[in-house]
Design an enzyme around this catalytic site. Structure first.
Site, PDB file in Angstrom:
ATOM      1  CG  ASP A   1     -26.664  -4.191  10.657  1.00 32.44           C
ATOM      2  OD1 ASP A   1     -27.744  -3.630  10.888  1.00 32.44           O
ATOM      3  OD2 ASP A   1     -25.675  -4.128  11.413  1.00 32.44           O
TER       4      ASP A   1
ATOM      5  CG  HIS B   1     -29.044  -0.268   9.211  1.00 28.87           C
ATOM      6  ND1 HIS B   1     -29.685   0.944   9.116  1.00 28.87           N
ATOM      7  CD2 HIS B   1     -27.782  -0.063   8.773  1.00 28.87           C
ATOM      8  CE1 HIS B   1     -28.840   1.838   8.645  1.00 28.87           C
ATOM      9  NE2 HIS B   1     -27.680   1.257   8.426  1.00 28.87           N
TER      10      HIS B   1
ATOM     11  CG  HIS C   1     -23.404   9.409   5.904  1.00 29.40           C
ATOM     12  ND1 HIS C   1     -24.752   9.180   6.088  1.00 29.40           N
ATOM     13  CD2 HIS C   1     -22.835   8.206   5.700  1.00 29.40           C
ATOM     14  CE1 HIS C   1     -24.968   7.872   5.969  1.00 29.40           C
ATOM     15  NE2 HIS C   1     -23.838   7.269   5.746  1.00 29.40           N
TER      16      HIS C   1
ATOM     17  CB  CYS D   1     -25.451   4.770   8.958  1.00 27.97           C
ATOM     18  SG  CYS D   1     -24.580   3.278   8.431  1.00 27.97           S
TER      19      CYS D   1
ATOM     20  CE  LYS E   1     -21.478  -2.423  -5.414  1.00 26.46           C
ATOM     21  NZ  LYS E   1     -20.479  -3.170  -4.636  1.00 26.46           N
TER      22      LYS E   1
ATOM     23  NE  ARG F   1      -2.350  -1.543   3.392  1.00 25.14           N
ATOM     24  CZ  ARG F   1      -2.753  -1.276   4.627  1.00 25.14           C
ATOM     25  NH1 ARG F   1      -3.836  -0.563   4.824  1.00 25.14           N
ATOM     26  NH2 ARG F   1      -2.066  -1.719   5.662  1.00 25.14           N
TER      27      ARG F   1
ATOM     28  CE  LYS G   1      -4.163   3.194   3.943  1.00 21.68           C
ATOM     29  NZ  LYS G   1      -5.555   3.648   3.764  1.00 21.68           N
TER      30      LYS G   1
ATOM     31  NE  ARG H   1     -11.482   4.673   3.861  1.00 22.36           N
ATOM     32  CZ  ARG H   1     -12.608   4.705   4.562  1.00 22.36           C
ATOM     33  NH1 ARG H   1     -13.187   3.600   4.953  1.00 22.36           N
ATOM     34  NH2 ARG H   1     -13.156   5.863   4.866  1.00 22.36           N
TER      35      ARG H   1
ATOM     36  CB  CYS I   1     -26.354   1.669   4.150  1.00 20.23           C
ATOM     37  SG  CYS I   1     -25.567   1.180   5.646  1.00 20.23           S
TER      38      CYS I   1
HETATM   39  N1  GLN Z   1     -24.651  -2.177  12.840  1.00 22.13           N
HETATM   40  C1  GLN Z   1     -23.696  -1.554  11.985  1.00 22.13           C
HETATM   41  C2  GLN Z   1     -23.179  -0.278  12.639  1.00 22.13           C
HETATM   42  O1  GLN Z   1     -23.921   0.315  13.361  1.00 22.13           O
HETATM   43  C3  GLN Z   1     -24.307  -1.215  10.650  1.00 22.13           C
HETATM   44  C4  GLN Z   1     -23.295  -0.601   9.738  1.00 22.13           C
HETATM   45  C5  GLN Z   1     -23.791  -0.395   8.325  1.00 22.13           C
HETATM   46  O2  GLN Z   1     -24.947  -0.257   8.068  1.00 22.13           O
HETATM   47  N2  GLN Z   1     -22.910  -0.360   7.375  1.00 22.13           N
HETATM   48  O3  GLN Z   1     -22.076   0.126  12.415  1.00 22.13           O
HETATM   49 ZN    ZN Z   2     -25.932   1.874   7.543  1.00 22.37          ZN
END
Ligand code: GLN
Ligand code: ZN
Length: 761
Positions: free
Chosen positions: A602, A644, A697, A729, A118, A25, A28, A518, A646
């Site tokens: 998740d 969950h 974020h 998130c 992506k 790396r 990087k 990254r 994202c």
């Molecule tokens: N449970 C994970 C967190 O809270 C979910 C992360 C994600 O959605 N990428 O970090």
């Molecule tokens: Zn998330």
């Protein structure tokens, strides 16, 4: 054939691209030093040029007779956009070219970067060029020409690689506020490609590779016509290198007639994910670059299958065939050499980039009719992999084979709602978080010390428990209703499970570029997956022992575990998914038995694994949904399953989200409006929903009023009895100083909204 008077030089063995971040790396680190101001331009460019030189020499030494050249510092799509002057207005004030390019990639204090998304269905991310009616194309080939000249001076058979015009425009988007398709600008862009080809020929390149992966997507007549127009024009001049159009990530069948109607000199085909071309196409002696070595996965190639395919292809096209990788090797780690810690048997089944380059050379030699002893080693390794019990575990296979439909179904929804509703005395609009709390430097340090052996396991566990106790106390103090343990023990939401599941291995140096500087180190899923013991129960039960409020267990779902790993190529992904699902299911049952009544599984990768071609999507969604349902249907009606995701734009997967059957779904919504609530209602989703009301974020701490406004919008859009209040998130990337006030504001907003509701849960 080229109309050029000079005969087209042919080649027999190549790869479509190489990893570029450096075996250790190095790039990087050089990038990050440059961005921090610790080094200058000369040092950064020196590191990049040195890595490129080493890679060229390695490819030549391995026997490749055509070598891809062109090393983007950050991203190859960004580089091609910059190459043709597609720099949005907001960046043009930055005079230094390097800093301008990095500003497009990363933004500055004043201007937002290009959008990142992506690269097809890989885990690499590219920057989306903005191309509209005002984009003034111009050619800036200095950096590429310097690299080509260096390669040519070394005597390397250099083949510069640039994204082709059709893919560049199809992958671009209209600038903010614009609606015209970037492809409308094709005719303005093409002359600059013509000029580039001329300059590359002058620099000594015999071939150029134009990457056109977008041609393997669903192509319509417009795209086919654009392809024909583009390559007619690009091949019309005499002062150009031979043109190789590289298609990959799927089948180029539908556009091959268009490509072959032009004077291009060769086509690269992905024979790992696409089919061999139809018979009856007129190749007219043009080079077919056959991608038989998988560029996206880490398995050693089956030499007999590859040679059979190559021989059949040669017969079918009646044209010269060169051996290659299916796509760039960007998607695999550099070399197995540093992997001394991998079990030797498993290691013998693998090939990273360097090993794949050698495979290409060996296969080409064998195709030429010579004996290649190295291929016997590959045959033996393959036979071993096919038969060993390390891969094939009868008890896992019979468990999957014996699955009955009940295993994919939970009890009646109304009943679940009733028993779960009476189990906890949750207020309306219950508040919770997505799982992780900030991963502080102290936590990372503890993990590093454990790895280095300076901290023993009990010492490490004690530190994690102390963190969990702090996080529980903080959440109680803030007044959250459903707590989490905070995930301090997890390095990564997939690797954490891969390290504990049977059938997975992890590498020491297997870094792969995710975007820019990254990198990720995907685990290797090599065998039948099984759980060897509880993976999360101890932490969750400990957290629950500290509080009377419900603690939510936290697991990663089967689709996400597959999406972020190197997966098996010897059985359908759907089968592997069921095995992973059973392991997660066992964990949910153990969590339930340990007193955890809410379990979140998740699936942030559910949408990203969606196949790029429409015709593949239904089958994918079918197995993905079944895997999730299998993972979450082992618990009783009284256990609430949360999930969950994202993102908030569900688009084509909206039905699948409803089919997952989760009792509560949390999604990202703080940035976008709450339209998705309508969309979900439209497909009959009637269970709980937690639209994110705090945008994690951004480092900003949202005010109570801002959060309240989002809650009010949600209350207006859905039955408030189904609503949850949560961030959008996990909090792991934020600092404690940001998280605490933000969560306090969130709870205050929920409490205020609640007091105005006339409902009881
Ligand atoms: N449970 C994970 C967190 O809270 C979910 C992360 C994600 O959605 N990428 O970090
Ligand atoms: Zn998330």
């Amino acid at each position: 054939m080229s109309t050029s008077a000079v005969p087209v030089p042919t080649f027999t063995r190549t790869v479509l691209g190489r990893p570029r971040i450096g075996p250790h790396r190095e790039l990087k680190r050089a990038l990050e030093r440059y961005w921090s101001g610790a080094t200058d331009r000369a040092e950064l460019l020196g590191v990049a040029a040195g890595l490129a030189r080493t890679d060229r020499a390695a490819m030549v030494a391995a026997g490749l007779d055509s070598v891809p050249v062109g090393t983007p510092l950050y991203d190859h799509v960004l580089d091609t956009a910059v190459l043709f002057g597609a720099v949005p207005e907001r960046f043009t004030g930055i005079t230094d070219d390097l800093d301008r390019t990095f500003a497009m990639a990363r933004g500055t204090a004043d201007v937002p970067p290009l959008e990142m998304t992506k690269w097809f269905d890989t885990n690499y991310h590219y920057l989306v060029p903005e191309i509209g009616p005002a984009t003034a194309f111009s050619l800036h080939a200095e950096a590429l020409l310097t690299e080509v000249a260096a390669a040519v001076a070394e005597g390397v058979p250099a083949r510069p690689v640039v994204v082709g015009p059709v893919s560049l425009l199809l992958l671009a988007k209209a600038p903010l506020g614009g609606t015209a398709a970037p492809l409308d600008r094709l005719d303005d862009l093409l002359p600059h490609y013509v000029a580039l080809l001329s300059a590359l020929a002058a620099a000594g390149a015999a071939w150029v590779q134009l990457d056109e992966p977008a041609l393997t997507l669903d192509v319509d007549d417009t795209v086919r016509a654009a392809t024909r127009r583009a390559y007619d024009l690009l091949t019309s001049a005499d002062d150009r290198p031979a043109v190789l159009v590289a298609t990959y990530f799927g089948d180029a069948g539908p556009v091959l007639p268009d490509l072959l109607a032009t004077r291009i000199d060769g086509v690269a085909l992905d024979l790992v994910s696409g089919a061999a071309p139809d018979a009856g196409l007129d190749w007219a002696g043009r080079l077919v670059v056959a991608g038989v070595v998988d560029g996206r996965n880490i398995w050693r190639t089956d030499p007999d299958r590859a040679l059979e395919l190559l021989a059949a292809l040669r017969d079918r096209v009646g044209s010269p065939v060169a051996v290659s990788t299916s796509c760039s090797l960007l998607h695999v780690p550099y070399t197995l050499v540093g992997e001394a810690g991998l079990d030797p048997q498993l290691r013998s089944w693998l090939a990273f980039a360097d090993e794949k380059v050698a495979e290409v050379a060996d296969l080409a030699t064998a195709l030429g009719g010579a004996a290649v002893p190295a291929l016997d080693g590959a045959r033996a390794a393959l036979a071993d992999r096919r038969s060993t019990t390390r891969v094939h575990q009868p008890q896992v296979r019979s468990r999957v084979a014996g699955l009955r439909e009940e295993a994919f179904r939970r009890g009646d929804e109304a009943h679940r709602r009733m028993v779960q509703g009476t189990r906890w005395e949750l207020p309306p609009l219950p508040t919770t978080t997505i799982g992780s709390f900030p991963q502080t430097t102290a936590l990372r340090a503890a993990r590093a010390e454990l790895r280095a052996g300076t901290l023993d396991r009990p010492g490490y566990d004690a530190r994690m428990k102390a963190e969990i106790a702090d996080v529980i106390a903080l959440q109680e103090d803030i007044g959250l209703d459903v707590l989490v343990h905070g995930e301090p023990e997890r390095n990564d939401m997939v690797q954490y499970f891969a390290e504990q599941l049977g059938g997975f291995a992890t590498t020491a140096q297997g870094w792969v570029q995710s975007y820019g500087s990254r990198c990720v180190r995907p685990p290797v899923l090599f065998g039948d997956v099984h759980r060897t013991g509880p993976m999360t129960v101890g932490w969750a039960a400990y957290a629950q022992s500290l509080t009377t409020r419900p603690v939510k267990g936290m697991l990663t779902g089967p689709v996400t575990i597959l999406a972020w790993s190197f997966v098996r190529d010897d059985q359908p992904l759907a089968t592997t998914a069921l095995q992973v699902a059973l392991a997660i299911r066992d964990e949910t049952v153990d969590l339930q038995n340990a007193g955890i009544g809410i379990i979140q599984v998740d699936e942030p990768a559910l949408r990203e694994l969606l196949p790029p071609r429409r015709s593949d999507r239904a089958a994918y969604l079918d197995w993905a949904v079944r895997a999730f349902r299998l993972a979450t249907s082992g618990v009783s009606a009284a256990t609430a399953v949360h999930t969950h995701l994202c993102y908030s734009e569900f688009g084509e997967i909206i039905d699948a989200i409803a089919d997952l059957g989760a009792d509560v779904t949390s999604v990202e919504a703080a940035r976008s409006a709450m339209e998705l609530l309508d969309d979900l209602a439209g497909v009959g989703y009637t269970r709980g929903i937690g639209p994110g009301v705090y945008d994690i974020h951004s480092p900003r701490v949202p005010s109570v009023a801002e959060i309240r406004a989002l809650i009010d919008r949600a209350v207006a859009a859905v039955d408030p009895r189904r609503l949850w209040v949560n961030p959008d998130c996990g909090l792991k990337t934020r600092t404690p100083a940001e998280v605490e006030p933000a969560l306090r504001h969130m709870v205050a907003a929920a409490v205020a909204a609640r007091s105005e509701l006339k409902i009881r849960r």
